[in-house]
Motif scaffolding. Structure first.
Motif, PDB file in Angstrom:
ATOM      1  N   ARG A 111      22.526   1.919   3.834  1.00 45.34           N
ATOM      2  CA  ARG A 111      23.173   0.811   3.127  1.00 45.34           C
ATOM      3  C   ARG A 111      22.354   0.344   1.918  1.00 45.34           C
ATOM      4  NH1 ARG A 111      27.565  -1.154   5.965  1.00 45.34           N
ATOM      5  NH2 ARG A 111      27.620  -0.571   8.147  1.00 45.34           N
ATOM      6  N   ILE A 112      21.459   1.183   1.487  1.00 44.08           N
ATOM      7  CA  ILE A 112      20.622   0.865   0.330  1.00 44.08           C
ATOM      8  C   ILE A 112      21.080   1.721  -0.846  1.00 44.08           C
ATOM      9  CG2 ILE A 112      18.297   0.945  -0.628  1.00 44.08           C
ATOM     10  CD1 ILE A 112      17.277   0.461   2.229  1.00 44.08           C
ATOM     11  N   PHE A 113      21.268   1.063  -1.960  1.00 43.08           N
ATOM     12  CA  PHE A 113      21.706   1.731  -3.179  1.00 43.08           C
ATOM     13  C   PHE A 113      20.740   1.352  -4.287  1.00 43.08           C
ATOM     14  CE2 PHE A 113      24.177   1.781  -7.122  1.00 43.08           C
ATOM     15  CZ  PHE A 113      24.683   3.077  -7.076  1.00 43.08           C
ATOM     16  N   LEU A 114      20.137   2.348  -4.923  1.00 40.66           N
ATOM     17  CA  LEU A 114      19.228   2.091  -6.032  1.00 40.66           C
ATOM     18  C   LEU A 114      19.956   2.334  -7.349  1.00 40.66           C
ATOM     19  CD1 LEU A 114      15.970   3.883  -4.874  1.00 40.66           C
ATOM     20  CD2 LEU A 114      16.468   1.443  -4.827  1.00 40.66           C
ATOM     21  N   ALA A 115      19.761   1.442  -8.268  1.00 43.03           N
ATOM     22  CA  ALA A 115      20.337   1.590  -9.603  1.00 43.03           C
ATOM     23  C   ALA A 115      19.415   0.911 -10.586  1.00 43.03           C
ATOM     24  CB  ALA A 115      21.727   0.956  -9.659  1.00 43.03           C
ATOM     25  N   GLY A 116      19.629   1.148 -11.825  1.00 43.08           N
ATOM     26  CA  GLY A 116      18.804   0.503 -12.841  1.00 43.08           C
ATOM     27  C   GLY A 116      19.390   0.761 -14.218  1.00 43.08           C
ATOM     28  N   PHE A 117      18.714   0.225 -15.197  1.00 41.11           N
ATOM     29  CA  PHE A 117      19.116   0.359 -16.578  1.00 41.11           C
ATOM     30  C   PHE A 117      17.942   0.954 -17.335  1.00 41.11           C
ATOM     31  CE2 PHE A 117      19.321  -1.347 -20.898  1.00 41.11           C
ATOM     32  CZ  PHE A 117      20.560  -0.871 -21.285  1.00 41.11           C
ATOM     33  N   PRO A 125      -4.024  11.374 -17.495  1.00 39.83           N
ATOM     34  CA  PRO A 125      -3.946  11.001 -16.076  1.00 39.83           C
ATOM     35  C   PRO A 125      -3.421   9.583 -15.878  1.00 39.83           C
ATOM     36  CG  PRO A 125      -6.059  12.045 -16.558  1.00 39.83           C
ATOM     37  CD  PRO A 125      -5.354  11.828 -17.877  1.00 39.83           C
ATOM     38  N   GLU A 126      -3.663   8.698 -16.849  1.00 41.31           N
ATOM     39  CA  GLU A 126      -3.192   7.316 -16.740  1.00 41.31           C
ATOM     40  C   GLU A 126      -1.666   7.257 -16.691  1.00 41.31           C
ATOM     41  OE1 GLU A 126      -5.372   8.223 -19.270  1.00 41.31           O
ATOM     42  OE2 GLU A 126      -7.140   7.588 -18.166  1.00 41.31           O
ATOM     43  N   GLU A 127      -1.002   8.108 -17.478  1.00 38.74           N
ATOM     44  CA  GLU A 127       0.457   8.083 -17.498  1.00 38.74           C
ATOM     45  C   GLU A 127       1.031   8.603 -16.190  1.00 38.74           C
ATOM     46  OE1 GLU A 127       2.357   6.455 -19.547  1.00 38.74           O
ATOM     47  OE2 GLU A 127       0.461   5.881 -20.429  1.00 38.74           O
ATOM     48  N   TYR A 128       0.427   9.612 -15.620  1.00 37.51           N
ATOM     49  CA  TYR A 128       0.867  10.083 -14.316  1.00 37.51           C
ATOM     50  C   TYR A 128       0.658   8.976 -13.289  1.00 37.51           C
ATOM     51  CZ  TYR A 128       1.522  13.324 -10.436  1.00 37.51           C
ATOM     52  OH  TYR A 128       1.969  13.948  -9.307  1.00 37.51           O
ATOM     53  N   HIS A 129      -0.450   8.267 -13.421  1.00 39.64           N
ATOM     54  CA  HIS A 129      -0.728   7.144 -12.527  1.00 39.64           C
ATOM     55  C   HIS A 129       0.334   6.055 -12.688  1.00 39.64           C
ATOM     56  CE1 HIS A 129      -2.813   3.958 -10.409  1.00 39.64           C
ATOM     57  NE2 HIS A 129      -2.700   3.213 -11.493  1.00 39.64           N
ATOM     58  N   LEU A 130       0.737   5.739 -13.912  1.00 35.75           N
ATOM     59  CA  LEU A 130       1.759   4.708 -14.138  1.00 35.75           C
ATOM     60  C   LEU A 130       3.083   5.092 -13.488  1.00 35.75           C
ATOM     61  CD1 LEU A 130       1.221   3.687 -17.878  1.00 35.75           C
ATOM     62  CD2 LEU A 130       0.731   2.332 -15.837  1.00 35.75           C
ATOM     63  N   LEU A 131       3.463   6.345 -13.591  1.00 32.10           N
ATOM     64  CA  LEU A 131       4.704   6.787 -12.979  1.00 32.10           C
ATOM     65  C   LEU A 131       4.606   6.700 -11.458  1.00 32.10           C
ATOM     66  CD1 LEU A 131       7.538   7.933 -13.302  1.00 32.10           C
ATOM     67  CD2 LEU A 131       6.521  10.215 -13.383  1.00 32.10           C
ATOM     68  N   ASN A 132       3.505   7.161 -10.901  1.00 35.59           N
ATOM     69  CA  ASN A 132       3.315   7.064  -9.453  1.00 35.59           C
ATOM     70  C   ASN A 132       3.284   5.614  -8.987  1.00 35.59           C
ATOM     71  OD1 ASN A 132       3.326   9.752  -8.718  1.00 35.59           O
ATOM     72  ND2 ASN A 132       1.142  10.006  -9.125  1.00 35.59           N
ATOM     73  N   ARG A 133       2.650   4.746  -9.756  1.00 37.89           N
ATOM     74  CA  ARG A 133       2.605   3.323  -9.412  1.00 37.89           C
ATOM     75  C   ARG A 133       4.018   2.733  -9.382  1.00 37.89           C
ATOM     76  NH1 ARG A 133       0.776  -0.634 -13.883  1.00 37.89           N
ATOM     77  NH2 ARG A 133       2.891  -0.072 -14.438  1.00 37.89           N
ATOM     78  N   TYR A 145       5.940   1.244  -6.143  1.00 44.59           N
ATOM     79  CA  TYR A 145       6.412  -0.138  -6.164  1.00 44.59           C
ATOM     80  C   TYR A 145       7.860  -0.223  -5.682  1.00 44.59           C
ATOM     81  CZ  TYR A 145       7.908  -4.617  -8.124  1.00 44.59           C
ATOM     82  OH  TYR A 145       8.433  -5.869  -8.293  1.00 44.59           O
ATOM     83  N   VAL A 146       8.714   0.656  -6.204  1.00 45.69           N
ATOM     84  CA  VAL A 146      10.130   0.641  -5.814  1.00 45.69           C
ATOM     85  C   VAL A 146      10.283   1.045  -4.348  1.00 45.69           C
ATOM     86  CG1 VAL A 146      12.387   1.708  -6.227  1.00 45.69           C
ATOM     87  CG2 VAL A 146      10.985   0.950  -8.160  1.00 45.69           C
ATOM     88  N   LEU A 147       9.548   2.059  -3.922  1.00 47.03           N
ATOM     89  CA  LEU A 147       9.631   2.470  -2.515  1.00 47.03           C
ATOM     90  C   LEU A 147       9.162   1.353  -1.585  1.00 47.03           C
ATOM     91  CD1 LEU A 147       8.455   6.190  -2.687  1.00 47.03           C
ATOM     92  CD2 LEU A 147      10.782   5.316  -2.369  1.00 47.03           C
ATOM     93  N   VAL A 168      11.993  -1.077  -1.235  1.00 41.70           N
ATOM     94  CA  VAL A 168      13.002  -0.519  -0.330  1.00 41.70           C
ATOM     95  C   VAL A 168      12.526  -0.660   1.116  1.00 41.70           C
ATOM     96  CG1 VAL A 168      14.118   1.635   0.403  1.00 41.70           C
ATOM     97  CG2 VAL A 168      14.011   1.042  -2.036  1.00 41.70           C
ATOM     98  N   GLN A 169      11.256  -0.367   1.366  1.00 39.05           N
ATOM     99  CA  GLN A 169      10.739  -0.468   2.726  1.00 39.05           C
ATOM    100  C   GLN A 169      10.810  -1.901   3.241  1.00 39.05           C
ATOM    101  OE1 GLN A 169       9.826   2.223   4.726  1.00 39.05           O
ATOM    102  NE2 GLN A 169      10.060   0.595   6.235  1.00 39.05           N
ATOM    103  N   ARG A 170      10.546  -2.881   2.382  1.00 38.79           N
ATOM    104  CA  ARG A 170      10.657  -4.289   2.803  1.00 38.79           C
ATOM    105  C   ARG A 170      12.085  -4.626   3.216  1.00 38.79           C
ATOM    106  NH1 ARG A 170       6.497  -5.184  -0.956  1.00 38.79           N
ATOM    107  NH2 ARG A 170       7.877  -5.578  -2.696  1.00 38.79           N
ATOM    108  N   VAL A 171      13.053  -4.098   2.481  1.00 41.31           N
ATOM    109  CA  VAL A 171      14.456  -4.336   2.827  1.00 41.31           C
ATOM    110  C   VAL A 171      14.779  -3.686   4.177  1.00 41.31           C
ATOM    111  CG1 VAL A 171      16.840  -3.880   2.117  1.00 41.31           C
ATOM    112  CG2 VAL A 171      15.170  -4.631   0.424  1.00 41.31           C
TER     113      VAL A 171
END
Length: 107
Positions: free
Chosen positions: A94-100, A65-73, A77-79, A82-85
Motif C-alpha cells: 500500500r506504499i506508492f512512491l512518486a516525486g517531481f 566519490p562525493e556524488e555517489y555518496h549523495l545519491l546513496n544518502r 533517506y527515502v528508504l 518508507v520503513q517508518r511508514v
C-alpha cells in the motif's frame, strides 16, 4: 505545496502519503543567490552513457566519490521514510512512491 494539497485532496484511508523534501544543498544556489533543494547533482552523475552501454551504475562511474555518496544518502533517506511508514503499520503493497524532477527519478 502543490503535492501536499494533492495528497490531502485524495483523502484515501487505506494508505499514507508522505512528501519528503530534498535537503538544501549549501554548495549550490539559484542564479539569484537563493537556496536549492536537491537529492543529487545531476551534472555529475552520468546516466545517459550508462543506459546506452547497458551497464549498471557503480561508484566508479560518478565524477567524484562525493556524488555517489549523495545519491546513496538520498536513497537511504527515502528508504528510511518508507520503513517508518511500514513500522507504523502500513502494508508495503500500500506504499506508492512518486516525486517531481529529481524526486521522481529517485522514486
Amino acid at each position: 505545496e502543490g503535492w501536499v494539497q494533492l495528497g490531502a485532496s485524495l483523502a484515501l484511508e487505506w494508505f499514507d502519503i508522505i512528501f519528503p523534501n530534498a535537503p538544501i544543498d549549501p554548495d549550490f544556489e539559484t542564479p539569484e543567490g537563493g537556496p536549492v533543494r536537491r537529492w543529487f547533482d545531476t551534472d555529475l552523475l552520468p546516466p545517459a552513457p550508462l543506459l546506452e552501454s547497458g551497464r549498471e551504475f557503480s561508484g566508479e562511474d560518478a565524477a567524484s566519490p562525493e556524488e555517489y555518496h549523495l545519491l546513496n544518502r538520498s536513497v537511504s533517506y527515502v528508504l528510511a521514510k518508507v520503513q517508518r511508514v511500514i513500522d507504523q503499520g502500513t502494508l508495503p503493497r500500500r506504499i506508492f512512491l512518486a516525486g517531481f524532477g529529481q524526486g521522481g527519478a529517485l522514486a
